[in-house]
Design a protein around this motif. Structure first.
Motif, PDB file in Angstrom:
ATOM      1  N   GLY A  75       0.435  14.287   1.805  1.00 57.24           N
ATOM      2  CA  GLY A  75      -0.309  13.639   0.920  1.00 57.24           C
ATOM      3  C   GLY A  75      -0.037  13.301  -0.605  1.00 57.24           C
ATOM      4  N   ILE A  91       1.111  10.061  -2.214  1.00 54.05           N
ATOM      5  CA  ILE A  91       0.309   9.314  -3.614  1.00 54.05           C
ATOM      6  C   ILE A  91       1.383   9.326  -4.775  1.00 54.05           C
ATOM      7  CG2 ILE A  91      -1.300  10.093  -5.255  1.00 54.05           C
ATOM      8  CD1 ILE A  91      -3.027  11.824  -3.056  1.00 54.05           C
ATOM      9  N   ILE A 149       3.321   5.955  -4.069  1.00 49.65           N
ATOM     10  CA  ILE A 149       2.453   4.661  -4.505  1.00 49.65           C
ATOM     11  C   ILE A 149       2.402   4.529  -5.955  1.00 49.65           C
ATOM     12  CG2 ILE A 149       0.332   3.756  -4.173  1.00 49.65           C
ATOM     13  CD1 ILE A 149       0.139   5.321  -1.264  1.00 49.65           C
ATOM     14  N   ASN A 190       3.077   1.320  -8.020  1.00 45.00           N
ATOM     15  CA  ASN A 190       2.200   0.516  -8.821  1.00 45.00           C
ATOM     16  C   ASN A 190       2.565   0.793 -10.361  1.00 45.00           C
ATOM     17  OD1 ASN A 190       0.784  -0.451  -6.537  1.00 45.00           O
ATOM     18  ND2 ASN A 190      -0.367   1.502  -6.440  1.00 45.00           N
ATOM     19  N   TRP A 247      -3.535   0.727  -4.164  1.00 49.64           N
ATOM     20  CA  TRP A 247      -3.984   1.962  -4.182  1.00 49.64           C
ATOM     21  C   TRP A 247      -4.719   2.446  -3.241  1.00 49.64           C
ATOM     22  CZ3 TRP A 247      -1.892   5.311  -7.899  1.00 49.64           C
ATOM     23  CH2 TRP A 247      -1.393   5.090  -8.930  1.00 49.64           C
ATOM     24  N   LYS A 248      -4.963   1.774  -2.091  1.00 51.58           N
ATOM     25  CA  LYS A 248      -5.807   2.433  -0.967  1.00 51.58           C
ATOM     26  C   LYS A 248      -5.365   3.764  -0.296  1.00 51.58           C
ATOM     27  CE  LYS A 248      -4.549  -0.860   2.993  1.00 51.58           C
ATOM     28  NZ  LYS A 248      -4.099   0.085   3.838  1.00 51.58           N
ATOM     29  N   ASP A 249      -4.193   3.636   0.053  1.00 54.57           N
ATOM     30  CA  ASP A 249      -3.433   4.678   0.729  1.00 54.57           C
ATOM     31  C   ASP A 249      -3.568   5.876   0.074  1.00 54.57           C
ATOM     32  OD1 ASP A 249      -3.173   3.003   2.723  1.00 54.57           O
ATOM     33  OD2 ASP A 249      -1.023   3.250   3.014  1.00 54.57           O
ATOM     34  N   ALA A 250      -3.222   5.832  -1.487  1.00 56.22           N
ATOM     35  CA  ALA A 250      -3.222   6.868  -2.293  1.00 56.22           C
ATOM     36  C   ALA A 250      -4.600   7.617  -2.400  1.00 56.22           C
ATOM     37  CB  ALA A 250      -2.743   6.406  -3.697  1.00 56.22           C
ATOM     38  N   PHE A 261      -5.396   9.182   0.826  1.00 52.85           N
ATOM     39  CA  PHE A 261      -4.861  10.730   0.639  1.00 52.85           C
ATOM     40  C   PHE A 261      -5.523  11.660  -0.027  1.00 52.85           C
ATOM     41  CE2 PHE A 261      -0.873   8.754   2.912  1.00 52.85           C
ATOM     42  CZ  PHE A 261      -0.606   9.603   3.821  1.00 52.85           C
ATOM     43  N   GLY A 262      -5.675  11.061  -1.248  1.00 52.55           N
ATOM     44  CA  GLY A 262      -6.503  11.872  -2.208  1.00 52.55           C
ATOM     45  C   GLY A 262      -7.855  12.535  -1.634  1.00 52.55           C
TER      46      GLY A 262
END
Ligand SMILES: Nc1ncnc2c1ncn2[C@@H]1O[C@H](COP(=O)(O)OP(=O)(O)OP(=O)(O)O)[C@@H](O)[C@H]1O
Ligand SMILES: Nc1ncnc2c1ncn2[C@@H]1O[C@H](COP(=O)(O)OP(=O)(O)OP(=O)(O)O)[C@@H](O)[C@H]1O
Ligand SMILES: [Mg+2]
Ligand SMILES: [Mg+2]
Lengths: 347, 352, 301, 240, 255
Positions: free
Chosen positions: A127, A131, A134, A138, C272-275, C278-279
């Protein structure tokens, strides 16, 4: 050195011979036509070897399932890239920053999750690396330039010499690998290295013997990340354009596979496994569409042939033979407790 | 003595269909050329490397090509992939002609030997804004997929819109490419209530968006960029859902009426039984034509080729129109056209 | 509010697919502690099987649209089960006595192999299920039109979960499966044929994955050879979040992942949805270190 | 010594762990209805012997006949089905299953519901503590409780030949006596028992015969009574 | 003064009170036995002392300091070492390294010193190895120092655990069923070993079901049943305590 006299460091001498042979190989390749491609393959392998060595501290030695190691590598590379391309710092100055920022990052993200067991930790590391990737995509804080990534990273310059050609970078990368292997080898053969192993085999027993588990786990994470960050610094000028696409989850799995395939955290095994997996991935591209199919097949086959890893886990050797029988026995042979009860070895 | 030319293409990986088609086109053109006697009597030989459609592999592929000492390389598709190879070719002094890489910065970094036959995103952004205005849309939702190309185009379009103030952006976000379900983003789009949706990503996502848009009951039309110019779009969306979809793109060779394109198409059809599916593989044909011109004039030396392409190549008839390059290495001229999908799934060129 | 409910249904629908894949995952994972990276690819193979059957038997138009999905699901499940069975035999069984992570490497290799085999067989391009196989009316719920295919997916997932739960917890074989998961040696001493049990698990798990693949193709339309990897990964994460070896947990984890993604994508940002998802999952683990529903742990010292 | 009425007959059994040879050719037999105890120091190979009877380890040579049939190459699951059930060393309870589920697993090969119920009742009278803890996870039981569960579980399979590997390990003196009494009782119900024990006195007390293993070889055997009074045995195993 | 004392210690697992208001003391240089039926809570008491569990209420005092609630590794540093009922060795490591684990808390080399092989670190290593070999010799296992611990027989694994605990330089060593899996003769040898440990000035607290051993070597016994202390005293007193006989020993009619 005291350490070398004291114990039978076979691995250490193997290492010396290996790196000497590599240096010769590089010279041979440099002087042959088309050798450049091979040098690049070797350099790729070197980068992955260094990375796998750093993951080995976390996964192989401490038994922490980190399947997001590529994130630390990525962070190191990005720190270097940003400092170099935005602030114009020479690459070599960015090295400590890349390492420290990455280590700090690892420490901070590991802090709340370090108590998780086995696969739960594995999922968390996946994860975290996703993150981070990503966030790079972004264009976080406007620094990473999004999916395009950062280009035009300068080459490394040391004492006025610019490491440009594959040949020059070969020495840089493999020199780094050699130093890494050497330092980690010493580390493994110490109180610190043993403590990591105790945690891997049995946390309860480790803490029952005075090992501060949380502390060591965190240090292992931070140290692995520190090193991965440094490898990132070397990688950025090597590849010159870094983008999030370079740091996908699959690369983490590949690193994971290298450490497992190496067998029990063995350093020599890690070098061999990097050659096998990363090298093969490069070489197999000549089979075109079939290359990845063959690569996958090869991974399965290698694992089946060597289920325990390429190298047998070598126990540390101690120079203690001369101490046998030297100390008084409190219970011992007279009671027949321990002597003679071991089954004998037959060849 | 043979002339060797490099080709770097994504034969595997997500853009494999582009890469494979590119390979077919270049191989075909070399075959035809060699049959006619090659360049000044020298046969042309192709050195191919697979960039795996990924930046990491591309860097390796580029080094391989560089070590073969070819004077020039054609490729590749995807801006990020191209970008990963630029530095390497530049260091090796090799001429590189990008084909399907439209990101602005590729030619803003001052490489002397980098060219591209694809137009730039700012040009496309300009035309996109122009078209949206012409079609009478007042509010538009911009959607990209976070890839280098799509994000770049989306930013460009938004900049153009802000600059001209004729259209309003009411939504700006990304989807994650490669997923199967886009109803979340479509639902979100629905609540933004735009006149039109401009999606800057690639055809597979366009196909799904069209298909799922219908299911979710969202009426605003989708308009796309040049990455959706691919026949598979219809297969994915289904003819029903695809009908009325519009996109801007350089013209397909089938829509051009020059002898060069006609000859090429006939030969392609004869060999492979279909027409090429994507404009970007065709753009690699343009790169090949330009290269051949340069080598014919100046020989197989990178510096001479670069010099020729910059200064002497003027309006040579390519597969997708006339080819010339400016001092940055960008292709000159306006290429973009508007297409619309008809009820039978054909891409119909709209009158200007 | 309407939008919220629609987004929720979007999330639950894709979450159902995650859940189905996660169920198969957790079966295999629970017994061998094997992170079966190839599970995602088995899911993809299921989707391709479904498409092949649909096309090559020209089912569409000749068979009632209500029956087609069942034919596809059952045939694909059988086909994938066979592959799963073979996969275990060839790639995992020889590693049974090695470090459990060795099988993870093998699984990763198998995953790469399958994805590329699919590319060679079907081409790397995306394929699509015809858009008009099943056309069902929407059903209003809380005043919002919900596509009935979503209800079908959700229902299928819940039903299979319940069946599996019952099977694992209330049958003799199910208990044997759990016993093998804990201690293979001791299980042998109970008279359990460990090889058979493991093979069985490698039939059930992949069959579920294959079925999920067909549902995926039928209801979302597009499939491609690489799609399984990220699906498998997410399903794995869902299974762990739910609690290792916990069947309702895997289901819950899958649905939760779908919903969090939908809410994040719908209200924050698609990029950002996957991040965010996961968060959120990491935060859950921080507070529930053995997953939402927890794993049975007995660490007596 | 070989005898047609042997229930289990082992001949020249050799077992290796990799390069380590743990049993160097062991021969022994057990008649139907007997309790035979196996004595030996730590690491002598007792557990290895039981493991090869249960099919957990493949011997590298030698034969094991059960009821006249060779079983040395048969799968452990099948061996259990034929009625050889072991309560292993170190208990090996299924730690994350409940006590109840553990007992059920013991009856995995036993498809007779009524019989299952009867045995369960019997197990509960032997070990009432288990009945109190049916819902507890086996892994959280105390050491002795786990031992009770391990034995109870092996009884659930309705054994014909019961192999007990150090059943008294970690049990309170009172319970040790109960367990050995239980072994006797089990035996009286018609089950043949092979008992590995460190507690030699207690074991010999209930056994008919005994074997002594030392470093992978049988060094002595005989009637239990005779062994108990053998001075060598007394010195080596009975604390002198 | 007593070395260790427990005051009104309570520990619950869910609804089960595993340790119920237990108090006792262990005098310096003595050998104390903790006995009781299976499941009485003996091991749990050990875990409370060594910090593996924290008590619900009550205090554990060691050398005048309250130690409950501290982490196990801290408690080892203060001088309490233990062995485990279910042997917990580092199976894949050598005997020597297992004992070196015990030395860990008395060594200082950290990351930096280890990585760069500083001379003092090398000296520390050397003396640790010597000390570890000494402990191995003490339990009679020095000859096989390089073998894998997991290949040892059960009884020897127990001895190895004791050596590992001794290597921590404990003031108090806690042994959980050290004679489990040993035959009578081996147990007799173990008795000697424990006496030797006591002679080194180390206090011993042990759990054991082997009454021969317990009665021979302990100066004091504490008896638990259902988590509560039911008796305390010298072996003679305990032997004849009717409560203990009923709950634990049974009538030794036939022995
Ligand atoms: N898995 C193994 N690998 C290697 N050697 C082993 C293994 N298991 C046992 N051994 C060795 O085989 C020999 C016999 O071991 P076994 O466990 O059968 O002894 P035992 O008589 O049951 O001893 P104990 O009374 O301690 O249980 C011992 O020397 C032991 O070290
Ligand atoms: N982690 C736990 N969770 C639940 N119950 C537990 C746990 N640990 C111990 N128990 C219970 O607490 C009670 C005391 O256990 P403990 O292990 O202290 O017993 P003991 O006196 O050491 O017994 P033995 O002599 O059999 O080892 C037992 O009934 C046990 O089942
Ligand atoms: Mg044994
Ligand atoms: Mg206990």
């Amino acid at each position: 050195m005291e350490a070398l006299k004291q114990t039978r460091h076979i691995g250490f001498w193997t290492g010396i011979v290996f790196f000497a042979l590599m240096a010769v190989l590089a010279i041979a390749l440099e002087s042959s036509s088309g050798g450049n491609t091979w040098l690049r393959t070797l350099n790729n392998i070197g980068i992955f070897t260094a990375l796998a060595l750093s993951l080995n501290i976390i996964l192989g030695q401490t038994g922490l399932f980190n399947m997001g190691h590529i994130a630390f590598f990525a962070l190191g590379a990005y720190v270097t890239a940003v400092l170099n391309s935005v602030l114009g710092w020479p690459i070599i100055y960015t090295l400590p920053f890349a390492a420290c920022i990455t280590a700090l990052f690892a420490f901070v993200v590991a802090l709340p999750v370090i108590h998780l067991r086995g696969d739960y930790l594995l999922v968390v590391t996946i994860g975290i690396s996703e993150i981070l990737r990503i966030a790079f995509v972004n264009d976080i804080f406007g620094l990473t330039q999004g999916p395009n990534g950062i280009t035009g990273i300068q080459r490394i310059e040391l004492f006025g010499y610019r490491f440009m050609s594959q040949f020059a970078q070969f020495y840089l990368i493999w020199g780094f690998v050699a130093i890494t292997a050497c330092l980690f080898y010493f580390l493994e053969h110490s109180r610190f290295g043993r403590a990591l192993n105790y945690i891997k085999y049995d946390e309860v027993a480790a803490s029952g013997n005075g090992v501060n588990i949380v502390r060591y786990k965190l240090i292992a994470f931070a140290l692995g990340a520190f090193w991965a960050g440094m490898v990132g610094t070397i990688y950025a000028p090597f590849i010159r354009t870094i983008s999030p696409g370079l740091f996908e989850f699959k690369e983490s799995v590949l690193l994971f596979a290298i450490v497992i395939l190496a067998g029990g955290g063995n350093i020599v095994g890690i070098v061999l496994a990097s050659f096998l997996l990363v090298g093969m991935r490069d070489v197999l591209t000549m089979f075109g569409d079939w290359s990845m199919l063959l690569f996958g097949l090869m991974m399965v086959v290698i694992m089946i042939i060597r289920p325990q890893g390429i190298m047998k886990p070598r126990r540390r050797q101690y120079n203690a033979g001369h101490l046998v029988g030297k100390f008084p026995s409190g219970i011992g042979k007279k009671a027949g407790l321990s002597a003679g009860n071991q089954a004998e070895v037959v060849e | 003595q043979d002339v060797r030319i490099g080709l770097m293409a994504g034969l595997t990986g997500p853009y494999a269909s582009e890469g494979q088609d590119t390979k077919r086109i270049i191989e075909l053109m070399i075959e035809d050329l060699n049959a006619k006697g090659g360049i000044n009597g020298n046969k042309v030989q192709l050195v191919i490397e697979d960039d795996g459609s990924s930046p990491g592999t591309a860097a390796t592929a580029a080094t391989r090509l560089a070590s073969t000492k070819v004077p020039a390389v054609i490729g590749t598709y995807g801006s990020a992939v191209t970008e990963a190879s630029q530095d390497i070719f530049d260091e090796a002094g090799i001429v590189q002609i990008g084909t399907g890489s439209t990101s602005i910065r590729l030619t803003e970094k001052g490489y002397e030997r980098f060219f591209r036959t694809a137009p730039r995103d700012d040009e496309q952004g300009r035309v996109a804004e122009e078209s949206l205005n012409k079609l009478g849309f007042k509010t538009v939702a911009i959607l990209h997929d976070s890839t280098a190309y799509a994000k770049g185009l989306a930013d460009e379009l938004k900049a153009q819109i802000d600059k001209n103030g004729r259209v309003n952006t009411v939504f700006f976000d990304a989807l994650v490419p490669g997923e199967s379900d886009y109803s979340v983003v479509l639902t979100k789009l629905k609540s933004a209530n735009p006149d039109a949706i401009f999606f800057t990503g690639y055809y597979p996502e366009v196909g799904l968006l069209l298909r799922q848009k219908k299911e979710i009951g969202l009426d605003a039309p989708i308009i796309g960029g040049d990455a959706s110019n691919h026949v598979d779009l219809i297969k994915i969306a289904g003819k029903d859902a695809a009908k009325g979809y519009r996109f801007i793109s350089p013209p397909l060779p089938t829509d051009l009426d020059t002898p060069v394109t006609k000859e090429f198409l006939a030969s392609y059809k004869a060999k492979y039984g279909t027409y090429p599916g994507s404009i970007w593989s065709v753009a690699s044909g343009d790169a090949f034509i330009a290269l051949v011109e340069a080598i014919k004039a100046k020989g197989a030396d990178s510096e001479a080729i670069a010099d020729y392409l910059h200064n002497d190549l003027k309006d040579v008839q390519g597969l997708s129109g006339k080819i010339s390059f400016n001092e940055k290495g960008d292709r000159v001229g306006d290429l973009y056209r508007l297409y619309e999908v008809d009820g039978d799934g054909n891409f119909v060129l709209q009158p200007e | 509010m309407d939008i919220f409910i629609t987004q929720l249904s979007n999330g639950l629908a894709i979450g159902s697919i995650y859940a189905l894949v996660a169920l198969g995952y957790t079966m295999v994972y629970g017994i061998l502690r094997l992170i079966n990276f190839a599970h995602g690819d088995l899911f993809t193979i299921g989707a391709y099987f479904g498409l092949t059957i649909l096309v090559s038997f020209a089912l569409q138009g000749n068979v009632s649209p209500l029956i087609i999905p069942w034919i596809l699901i059952i045939m694909a499940a059988i086909g994938v089960a066979i592959i799963g069975f073979l996969l275990e035999r060839v790639a995992y069984r020889p590693l049974r006595n090695a470090n459990r992570l060795a099988a993870v490497v093998s699984a990763f290799g198998a995953s790469i192999f399958f994805a590329n085999a699919l590319k060679l067989i079907y081409s790397p391009n995306r394929q699509s299920y015809p858009a008009d196989i099943i056309n069902l009316p929407n059903i209003p719920i809380f005043g919002v039109d919900i596509q009935s295919k979503r209800l079908i997916m959700f229902g299928t997932a819940v039903l299979l979960m319940a069946l599996l739960y019952w099977y694992i917890n209330h049958t003799r074989t199910g208990t044997a499966i759990r016993a093998v998961a804990i201690d293979q040696g001791a299980a042998k001493l109970m008279g359990i044929n460990v090889n058979k049990i493991i093979s069985l698990v490698f039939i059930i798990g992949p069959a579920l994955g294959g079925a999920a693949g067909v549902l995926m193709g039928l209801f979302y339309g597009q499939i491609h050879p690489e799609m399984g990897f990220s699906f498998g990964l997410k399903a794995f994460v869902a299974a762990i979040i739910g609690g290792i070896g916990n069947i309702p947990g895997a289901m819950l984890g899958g649905l939760l992942l779908g919903v969090v993604e939908a809410i994040a994508g719908g209200y924050v940002s698609g990029s950002w949805k996957d991040a965010i998802a996961f968060g959120a999952l990491i935060v859950i683990l921080i507070f529930r270190p053995t997953g939402i529903l927890g794993e049975r742990v007995a660490d007596k010292i | 010594m070989s005898n047609t009425s042997s229930y289990i007959e082992i001949k020249d059994l050799v077992v290796k762990y990799g390069k380590v040879e743990a049993l160097h050719g062991i021969s022994l037999n057990v008649k139907k209805g007997e309790i035979v105890t196996i004595l030996g120091a730590n690491g002598a190979g007792k557990t290895t012997l039981l493991a090869s009877i249960s099919g957990l380890i493949r011997p590298s040579s030698g034969t094991i006949l059960f009821d006249g049939q060779p079983i040395q190459n048969i799968d452990s699951a099948e061996i259990v089905k034929r009625g050889i059930i072991q309560s292993p060393e170190g208990r090996r309870v299924f730690s994350t299953l409940t006590v109840w589920e553990n007992l059920l697993l013991g009856a995995y090969t036993n498809h007779d519901k009524q019989k299952e119920k009867d045995i369960l009742e019997w197990v509960f009278t032997l070990f009432p503590r288990l009945k109190e803890r049916l819902k507890q996870l086996a892994g959280t039981l105390s050491g002795g409780e786990q031992q009770m569960l391990a034995i109870g579980r092996s009884l659930m399979g309705d054994p014909k030949l019961l192999l007990l590997d150090e059943p008294s390990l970690g049990l309170a003196p009172l319970v040790v006596r109960q367990i050995l009494a239980a072994a006797k009782e089990i035996n009286e119900r018609g089950v043949t028992v092979m008992l590995v024990e460190q507690n030699a006195v207690a074991a010999l007390k209930i056994a008919n015969r005994g074997y002594v293993i030392e470093v992978g070889r049988i060094v002595m055997d005989g009637e239990a009574h005779a062994l108990m009074h053998n001075p060598e045995i007394q010195k080596a195993y009975l604390g002198g | 003064m007593s070395l260790l004392s427990l005051q009104n210690v309570i520990k619950k697992f869910g609804g089960l009170t595993a340790v119920n208001d237990v108090s006792f003391t262990v005098d310096e240089q003595s050998v104390v036995g903790l006995i009781g039926p299976n499941g009485a809570g003996k091991t749990t008491v050990f875990n409370l002392i060594t910090g593996n569990y924290a008590p619900l209420s009550g205090t554990v005092t060691f050398r005048g300091q309250v130690i409950n609630g501290q982490k196990p590794y801290k408690i080892v540093q203060q001088g309490i070492a233990r062995t485990f009922q279910n042997i917990r060795l580092f199976q894949q490591m050598s005997l020597l390294e297992n004992v070196l684990a015990g030395r860990h808390c008395r060594m200082h080399a950290g990351l930096f010193a280890s990585m760069f092989c500083l001379p003092w670190q090398q000296r520390e290593e050397k003396s640790a190895v010597e000390r570890a070999m000494q402990e191995l010799a003490f339990v009679g296992l020095d000859a096989g120092y390089d073998n894998e611990a997991g290949n040892l027989s059960y009884g020897n694994q127990r001895l190895l655990e004791i050596a590992r605990a001794l290597a921590t330089d404990p003031k108090l060593i806690i042994l959980d069923e050290p004679a489990g899996g040993m035959n009578d003769q081996e147990t007799a040898a173990l008795t000697e070993l424990i006496a030797a440990i006591q002679k080194r000035g180390i206090t011993v607290l042990l759990i054991e079901h082997d009454m021969n051993l317990v009665m021979n070597i302990c100066q004091k016994l504490v008896v638990l049943e259902y988590g509560a202390k039911i008796a305390e005293g010298t072996p003679e007193e305990i032997k004849s305590n009717p409560k203990v006989i009923e709950a634990y020993l049974g009538t030794s009619d036939d022995e």
